[in-house]
Design a protein around this motif. Structure first.
Motif, mmCIF file in Angstrom:
data_model
loop_
_atom_site.group_PDB
_atom_site.id
_atom_site.type_symbol
_atom_site.label_atom_id
_atom_site.label_comp_id
_atom_site.label_asym_id
_atom_site.label_seq_id
_atom_site.Cartn_x
_atom_site.Cartn_y
_atom_site.Cartn_z
ATOM 1 N N ASP A 222 -15.365 0.316 4.664
ATOM 2 C CA ASP A 222 -15.526 -0.865 5.512
ATOM 3 C C ASP A 222 -14.216 -1.638 5.656
ATOM 4 N N HIS A 223 -13.512 -1.820 4.553
ATOM 5 C CA HIS A 223 -12.250 -2.554 4.604
ATOM 6 C C HIS A 223 -11.159 -1.740 5.294
ATOM 7 N N ASP B 109 -11.697 0.308 7.757
ATOM 8 C CA ASP B 109 -11.996 0.155 9.187
ATOM 9 C C ASP B 109 -11.481 -1.182 9.714
ATOM 10 N N ARG B 110 -11.631 -2.244 8.941
ATOM 11 C CA ARG B 110 -11.134 -3.565 9.358
ATOM 12 C C ARG B 110 -9.621 -3.557 9.499
ATOM 13 N N PHE B 111 -8.943 -2.854 8.589
ATOM 14 C CA PHE B 111 -7.488 -2.750 8.670
ATOM 15 C C PHE B 111 -7.071 -2.124 9.996
ATOM 16 N N GLU C 141 -7.382 -4.444 12.958
ATOM 17 C CA GLU C 141 -6.316 -5.438 13.038
ATOM 18 C C GLU C 141 -5.084 -4.894 13.748
ATOM 19 N N TYR D 190 0.821 -1.205 0.000
ATOM 20 C CA TYR D 190 0.000 0.000 0.000
ATOM 21 C C TYR D 190 0.858 1.260 0.000
ATOM 22 N N VAL E 171 -9.479 0.807 -1.724
ATOM 23 C CA VAL E 171 -10.008 0.243 -0.473
ATOM 24 C C VAL E 171 -11.210 1.064 -0.032
ATOM 25 N N ASP E 172 -12.352 0.394 0.159
ATOM 26 C CA ASP E 172 -13.538 1.121 0.616
ATOM 27 C C ASP E 172 -13.475 1.329 2.132
#
Length: 102
Positions: free
Chosen positions: A24-25, A27-29, A32, A11, A21-22
């Protein structure tokens, strides 16, 4: 697994990936990363800090920042002791407010 930075290298190298990357994804990153410490994200080898002497000009500091790709420069005295630091933001503000004459 320890990252050199919190953002994976793929990245950092390709901004097109970041744009793909939207929310939602993204936020998931960040979720983690919840258990990581600063040490997990710090480089494994120590780099020599970028320094400039206190009597250096703002232009000298700007050139050093550009050459070293560093947004932060440590300011040292004649003995090499830390007396402060200058950020890229502060440098630009200083140049904008005071101008070349001051």
């Amino acid at each position: 697994m320890k990252y050199l930075w919190s953002v994976p290298e793929s990245y950092r190298e390709d901004l097109a990936l970041v744009r793909a990357v939207d929310e939602d994804h993204a936020d998931r990153f960040w979720l983690e990363l919840a258990g990581r410490t600063v040490g997990d994200c710090a480089p494994q080898r120590f780099a020599k800090p970028v320094t400039v002497r206190a009597d250096a000009t703002l232009f000298e500091a700007a050139v050093l920042m550009a050459r070293q790709h560093s947004p932060l420069v440590a300011v040292v005295d004649d003995m090499g002791l830390l007396v402060g630091a200058i950020t890229l933001e502060r440098l630009i503000t200083g140049l904008a407010v005071f101008g070349p004459e001051e």
